[in-house]
Design an enzyme around this catalytic site. Structure first.
Site, PDB file in Angstrom:
ATOM      1  N   GLU A 135       0.807  -1.212   0.000  1.00 40.39           N
ATOM      2  CA  GLU A 135       0.000   0.000   0.000  1.00 40.39           C
ATOM      3  C   GLU A 135       0.849   1.275   0.000  1.00 40.39           C
ATOM      4  OE1 GLU A 135      -0.983  -2.708   1.661  1.00 40.39           O
ATOM      5  OE2 GLU A 135      -2.983  -3.060   0.862  1.00 40.39           O
ATOM      6  N   HIS A 169     -12.163  -5.207   8.289  1.00 41.25           N
ATOM      7  CA  HIS A 169     -12.589  -5.010   6.894  1.00 41.25           C
ATOM      8  C   HIS A 169     -13.934  -4.304   6.813  1.00 41.25           C
ATOM      9  CE1 HIS A 169      -9.486  -8.062   6.345  1.00 41.25           C
ATOM     10  NE2 HIS A 169      -9.502  -7.823   5.063  1.00 41.25           N
TER      11      HIS A 169
END
Lengths: 353, 329
Positions: free
Chosen positions: B60, B129
């Site tokens: 990321e 999540h």
């Protein structure tokens, strides 16, 4: 200037560079380039000393991270980079900024927090940036700018230019995740980027070998990404220049990234707050003999440059730094009119209607 | 006019802009051949090729670093961070590098980039999540923050975000993906910093975002049955924030509620309530009330997650009690 690919600029064990080593005296670098290297080396040295003096006069607030002792790396790369190439540096970015042609007065003024500073006083010592000169920023959080340099290299590739991005960072950076993410992406995307580890043997205050799994923090990781391990004498402007030319040519050819470990030594502490008492005296003394300025001075004398010519360069640089100092000190302290500007591309900072 | 799902509207909006601007590129994990884990990028690599729609490693920081470096050197970029919870992995890039660099350099660089990410709960994915993190982004100076609730807004606000010269965090809600609505033909370009009154009313103002917008609308229907006329505002853009629409609605109704999916503390509604309290205090007929997810990580079990997220029932009960003088939630 093309280098002889057979020329061996690599630093061989033992890693401590030998001040008596004359093997690079006949390196394929013309005298004009070497004099330019010497001039730049002097500029970076004298500027850094002046920055230090201004601290002692309490004119520089906050912190600063000098490159004293490490200037040969910025010097060699600065000479090899072409206009349009991208430099990304860390908070220890003064030398790299000046090496790309940042005005020394505007750089000093930024340290002094003046409106005539290169960032108008908004960035300070750790964030010197001069986009017009290809100095794309000094980033003060370890690791990030290697990833950002990838982006600039990716952009150059997409735009079809021959620009190369170079990211300079310390040995400590090799232990953070972003270093590894950046190397992997640069290799898989075959980006025109050069990663230069300035291994000054200390991660801030801690010896790098005490906290790193391998002896050569960058070079020993190169193989994990399919790159050649390259270690050079980071105190020798010629060695750095030759390595830089090779890595930049490789990038421009489309052959992808390089990782170079330039071994050097930080003469002073990590930052202004650090007297660097943790270093063995013998080590400090040994590296004094390898200070790049007198060592390079001696090389130029050996190859026939008159002492007087080097003296002239030194004095001319001193005059430049004096003028830069006066320029910086004369700057006003920035006021309210700039506080709220340049958050957004429209120049303002409005977040609501 | 075609019916599009929220999910398909993402690729539709991106394609509109990639056709317009041949320099625009996109990168992220599984976005090319796989079409994105939420199938929000289906068809893009086929139309625009792998050089413009690039798969990346699970890196990321490298993704956002590449986006930043490209944007600052003239290439507009869309970066995808698969789940918004993962923004924490690359928060340095967002909060320290992308958001601050223009100011720090006194305007030498700008960042025409959009960071798209799947946000929010309702999918029973558990705490790592599912979180709504729009308030993280909202509190960073230098970021624009957008969260659409309808397919048409996805397309229009995507275009506006891509064309904006500043970094935009674009939150796509996971639990809205399957919803379908009509989307007009032709180019759609919306405007950042504009809230929308999605239902007019006269008794209370309810400000909602993303998944909370349809819930607020459903609650408004039920409130109407009970004699309470609710005006529902889809905030759409947290930064820039359309305070004018919020203030004028509150001036009319005298009551202000927020429906927020983010956890309670420092949720986006806290800032809105602060603005209303400072600037519309004398228009208020009662306290401003925030309806939020409690200050807990989101649980996984369906029954627990449903209890945590603001529900239609909770909105109706809270608004009714407050209007009746019964205090806050």
């Amino acid at each position: 200037m093309p280098t002889d690919p057979a020329y061996d600029y690599a630093l061989r064990p033992p890693r401590l560079p030998d001040p008596e080593d004359r093997s690079l005296d006949d390196a394929p670098i013309d005298q004009e380039t070497r004099l330019a290297l010497y001039r730049k080396l002097q500029e970076l040295r004298q500027w850094s000393k002046r920055a230090h003096d201004l601290f002692l006069q309490n004119l520089v607030k906050g912190t600063t991270h000098l490159s004293l002792g490490m200037e040969a790396i910025a010097t060699g790369f600065g000479m090899a980079l072409k206009p349009g190439d991208y430099t990304f540096a860390t908070y220890r970015g003064h030398a790299h900024s000046l090496a790309r042609g940042m005005d020394p007065g505007k750089a000093l003024a930024e340290l002094l927090g003046r409106e005539n500073g290169v960032l108008g006083g908004k960035g300070g010592s750790m964030h010197l940036t001069d986009v017009e000169k290809g100095m794309m920023g000094s980033y003060a959080i370890i690791g990030a700018h290697l990833c950002i340099a990838n982006g600039a290299a990716w952009s150059a590739k997409m735009r079809g230019t021959d620009q190369v991005a170079v990211a300079f960072f310390g040995d400590g950076t090799t232990n953070i995740g972003a270093f590894h993410e950046a190397l992997n992406m640069a290799v898989i995307w075959k980006l025109p980027v050069v990663f230069v580890c300035e291994n000054n043997l200390y991660m801030e205050y801690t010896p790098i070998d005490a906290i790193t799994a391998v002896p050569n923090p960058a070079a020993d990781r190169a193989g994990a990404y399919g790159l050649d391990p390259i270690i050079i004498d980071g105190n020798d402007p010629d060695a750095v220049y030759l390595a830089a030319v090779d890595a930049l040519e490789r990038a421009r050819r489309g052959d992808g990234p390089s990782l170079i470990e330039a071994v050097t030594y930080r003469t002073g502490g990590h930052s202004r707050a650090d007297p660097a008492k943790y270093r063995p005296e013998a080590e400090v003394e040994a590296w004094k003999d390898r200070d790049p300025v007198p060592v390079y001075h001696q090389r130029l004398l050996r190859i026939g440059v008159p002492e007087a010519e080097l003296g002239d360069i030194t004095r001319e640089v001193a005059a430049t730094i004096d003028a830069a100092t006066e320029f910086a000190k004369a700057g006003a302290h920035p006021g309210e009119e700039t506080l709220m500007t340049e958050v957004w591309a429209d120049g303002g900072s409005a977040w609501r209607n | 006019m075609a019916e599009l799902s929220y999910r398909d509207a993402v690729a539709y909006g991106i394609a509109q802009e990639m056709r317009r601007d041949p320099a625009l590129v996109m990168l992220g994990e599984d976005i090319a051949a796989a079409g994105g884990v939420f199938k929000t990028t289906v068809g893009l690599v086929e139309e625009f090729g792998p050089d413009r729609v690039r798969d990346t490693p699970i890196s990321e920081q490298a993704i956002l670093g590449a986006a930043m470096g490209a944007a600052m050197t003239g290439i507009p970029v869309i970066a995808e961070i698969m789940f918004s919870d993962f923004l924490a992995v690359c928060w340095d890039m967002i909060a320290n590098e992308i958001a601050k660099s223009r100011y720090m350099t006194n305007g030498q660089v700008s960042f025409p980039l959009v960071i798209r990410t799947a946000n929010g709960g309702g999918a029973r994915f558990g705490a790592q999540h599912s979180q709504s993190v729009e308030n993280w982004a909202m509190m960073i100076p230098g970021l624009k923050v957008v969260a659409p609730s309808t397919p048409e807004d996805v397309v229009g606000l995507m275009a506006a975000s891509i064309r904006d010269p500043d970094p935009v965090i674009f939150f796509e809600h996971k639990s809205l993906m399957a919803g379908k609505a009509e989307v007009p033909d032709g180019e759609i370009v919306d405007e950042l910093g504009t809230a929308r009154v999605v239902r007019e009313g006269s008794d209370v103002t309810i400000a909602a975002l993303a998944l909370m917008v349809p819930r607020a609308l459903e609650a408004a229907d039920r409130l109407a049955e009970n004699g309470i006329s609710a005006e529902v505002i889809d905030v759409r853009s947290l930064v820039p924030l359309d305070t004018a629409t919020l203030l004028s609605s509150t001036a009319k109704t005298g009551r202000f509620f927020t429906v927020e999916e983010n956890p309670r503390l420092c949720g986006w509604g806290a800032e809105l309530v602060s603005i209303i309290s400072e600037e519309a205090f004398w228009n208020l007929d009662g306290p401003c009330v925030r309806i939020t997810t409690p200050h807990i990580p989101l649980p996984s079990a369906a029954s627990l997650e449903d209890l945590a997220l603001p529900s239609v029932d909770r909105i109706v009960e809270t608004v009714t009690r407050s209007v009746d003088g019964g205090g806050s939630a």
